[in-house]
Design an enzyme around this catalytic site. Structure first.
Site, mmCIF file in Angstrom:
data_model
loop_
_atom_site.group_PDB
_atom_site.id
_atom_site.type_symbol
_atom_site.label_atom_id
_atom_site.label_comp_id
_atom_site.label_asym_id
_atom_site.label_seq_id
_atom_site.Cartn_x
_atom_site.Cartn_y
_atom_site.Cartn_z
ATOM 1 N N PHE A 272 0.847 -1.190 0.000
ATOM 2 C CA PHE A 272 0.000 0.000 0.000
ATOM 3 C C PHE A 272 0.889 1.250 0.000
ATOM 4 C CE2 PHE A 272 -3.125 2.952 1.857
ATOM 5 C CZ PHE A 272 -4.222 2.635 1.084
ATOM 6 N N ASP B 250 1.224 -5.616 7.408
ATOM 7 C CA ASP B 250 0.041 -4.779 7.228
ATOM 8 C C ASP B 250 -1.107 -5.723 6.869
ATOM 9 O OD1 ASP B 250 -1.999 -3.100 6.408
ATOM 10 O OD2 ASP B 250 -0.695 -1.749 5.286
ATOM 11 N N TYR C 66 -12.062 -0.938 9.446
ATOM 12 C CA TYR C 66 -13.281 -0.468 8.759
ATOM 13 C C TYR C 66 -13.580 -1.261 7.495
ATOM 14 C CZ TYR C 66 -9.561 2.288 6.491
ATOM 15 O OH TYR C 66 -8.405 2.684 5.882
ATOM 16 N N LYS C 67 -12.743 -2.255 7.189
ATOM 17 C CA LYS C 67 -12.948 -3.060 5.977
ATOM 18 C C LYS C 67 -13.782 -4.283 6.353
ATOM 19 C CE LYS C 67 -8.984 -0.930 3.832
ATOM 20 N NZ LYS C 67 -7.545 -0.925 3.555
ATOM 21 N N ARG D 82 -12.067 -4.253 -8.689
ATOM 22 C CA ARG D 82 -12.008 -5.146 -7.518
ATOM 23 C C ARG D 82 -13.413 -5.519 -7.085
ATOM 24 N NH1 ARG D 82 -8.372 -2.866 -2.731
ATOM 25 N NH2 ARG D 82 -10.060 -1.344 -2.709
HETATM 26 C C1 LIG Z 1 -6.838 0.236 3.469
HETATM 27 C C2 LIG Z 1 -5.392 0.033 3.692
HETATM 28 C C3 LIG Z 1 -4.643 0.972 4.413
HETATM 29 C C4 LIG Z 1 -5.259 2.273 4.852
HETATM 30 O O1 LIG Z 1 -4.631 2.853 5.949
HETATM 31 P P1 LIG Z 1 -5.331 4.095 6.687
HETATM 32 O O2 LIG Z 1 -4.255 4.690 7.487
HETATM 33 O O3 LIG Z 1 -6.470 3.545 7.473
HETATM 34 O O4 LIG Z 1 -5.857 5.008 5.632
HETATM 35 C C5 LIG Z 1 -3.314 0.674 4.665
HETATM 36 N N1 LIG Z 1 -2.753 -0.462 4.215
HETATM 37 C C6 LIG Z 1 -3.443 -1.373 3.487
HETATM 38 C C7 LIG Z 1 -2.789 -2.632 3.013
HETATM 39 C C8 LIG Z 1 -4.784 -1.134 3.201
HETATM 40 O O5 LIG Z 1 -5.485 -2.035 2.486
#
Ligand SMILES: *Cc1c(COP(=O)(O)O)cnc(C)c1O
Length: 421
Positions: free
Chosen positions: A125, A204, A229-230, A379
């Site tokens: 990410f 992560d 939140y996912k 997706r």
């Molecule tokens: C959604 C996601 C994030 C988002 O991080 P935030 O700090 O909550 O915006 C980070 N890493 C991965 C792999 C994600 O899928």
């Protein structure tokens, strides 16, 4: 016939987790929601709970904290621990995933002095990479960051990563489940290789938690962070979780040392002494209203059982891929996720040269919500607690209609939209 609607209905009728769908707020029954990997649905229980919490604030004022809420970050962390194979006292909730990455990357690099190499991959990410770059800059550019390339933009470059794990490797950080392709790393395998080299690993798990079974203790994980939140349905921007293996906790320092992480914080002393254990990673006052909704989401997954959730996720992604093969592939759609379920999380990416425009048509003409990730990934996120087989079947049929009627042609191409959106 696997492509018939009656087959989808049969699969729904046999689904042991079907009853969970009723526990979510669904205001538009025609909408096919395939973005639970980006923002999960609202549990009905959460709605009532939030109204009550707001009343408690109004009524009890500062005494709000003296009820159960003061320890919410630790209590919810202990609940989350059960979902991810961690022990009590190894997980806390707070801040965003990005901020937690910062905390753990800095903490890890501090105790790996003398080792220069930081390793990640180009499937990770963007936040993870930006934060590594900024930390390296602040530490005087002493590190070299190796962003290992995936051979096919889908699959983790496992062998190349392992080849970089030697006595110079300080930190390895990867997404457990990759956000574009859905590729799943074998965490135990990577952890073992890193451990042998003396490198620390930060996982992560934003796209893994609540969608694939995670065994942090069993896989020998050092540290992890991830979104709530996912697939956890904690609500827009709900705080993230942070995990540190118990025997590592006392060695690490929190670079955002706030009063909530200080021993005897109500002394308000100006000297900082970190709390014992995982609570040293607290910074400021917990965002109680944002954290609370994580509870019902995690409870539901614990009740369903992660092995059952995973079994349904595998069955549903397999079903979607079979429909892709039979119905969508002839229109030029590619499969941009691993074909073998062992290496796949709970979303499936399909690619198409017209992907951006097709995605627009799905949303605007067909009442489907997927999302789009460049260059060509549509997706399709499957959240087994509420996604039905009929949803999947109907989504594919609506995509077929977009192609048959060329509905996407009325949308601008992505390149002309760039800079506007
Ligand atoms: C959604 C996601 C994030 C988002 O991080 P935030 O700090 O909550 O915006 C980070 N890493 C991965 C792999 C994600 O899928």
């Amino acid at each position: 016939m696997k492509t018939t609607v009656s087959h989808a209905q049969e699969l729904d009728a046999q689904d042991p987790l079907a009853k969970f769908r009723d526990r979510f707020v669904i205001t538009d029954p025609d909408l096919i929601y395939l973005d639970g990997n980006s923002l999960g649905r609202l549990p009905k229980e959460t709605k009532a709970m939030m109204a009550d919490l707001i009343d408690q604030w109004g009524d009890r004022l500062i005494r709000f904290w003296s009820q159960d809420h003061f320890n919410i970050a630790k209590d919810l962390g202990d609940k989350m621990a059960k979902l991810i194979g961690a022990s009590e006292g190894e997980v806390i909730i707070g801040e965003s995933t990005s901020v937690n990455m910062y905390k753990l990357f800095v903490a890890a690099l501090e105790i790996q002095k003398g080792r220069k190499r930081i390793i990640t991959d180009d499937l990770n990410f963007p936040s993870d990479i930006y934060i590594l770059d900024e930390i390296n800059r602040m530490m005087g550019n002493k590190h070299e960051i190796e962003i290992v390339k995936s051979p096919d933009s889908q699959t983790g470059p496992v062998d190349q990563i392992k080849a970089l794990l030697d006595e110079d490797a300080a930190l390895l950080t990867l997404s457990g489940t990759v956000f574009k392709s859905s590729y799943n790393y074998d965490m135990a395998d990577i952890n073992a290789a890193a451990r042998e080299a003396g490198a620390l690993v930060v996982w992560d798990l934003s796209h893994s938690v609540g969608s694939v079974p995670i065994d942090l203790n069993g896989s020998g994980a050092d540290m992890a962070i991830g979104c709530s939140y996912k697939y956890l349905n904690g609500g827009p921007g709900a705080p993230a979780f942070l995990y540190v293996r118990k025997d590592l906790q006392e060695k690490l320092r929190n670079p955002i040392a706030g009063w909530h992480g200080r021993k005897n914080q109500f002394d308000f002393g100006l000297d900082y002494h970190p709390k014992d254990g995982i609570e040293r990673f607290f910074s400021g006052t917990p965002d109680a209203f944002s954290m609370a909704p994580i509870g019902p989401g995690v409870d539901m997954l614990l009740e369903a059982g992660m092995d059952n959730v995973r079994a349904k996720s595998v069955a549903q992604t397999e079903y979607l891929i079979e429909l892709w093969e039979a119905v969508l592939q002839p229109y030029g759609f590619t499969l941009n996720s691993p074909r073998d379920a062992k290496w796949r999380g709970s979303h499936v990416s399909v690619g198409h040269p017209e992907g951006w425009r097709i995605n627009q048509s799905m949303i605007n003409d067909m009442n489907i919500i997927p999302d789009f990730r460049a260059p060509d990934n549509i997706r399709l996120g499957i959240a087994p607690l509420y996604t039905t087989y009929s949803d999947i079947h109907e989504a594919v049929m609506r995509m077929k209609k977009i192609m048959d009627d060329k509905l996407y042609e009325k949308y601008t191409t992505q390149s002309s939209a760039t800079g506007v959106t």
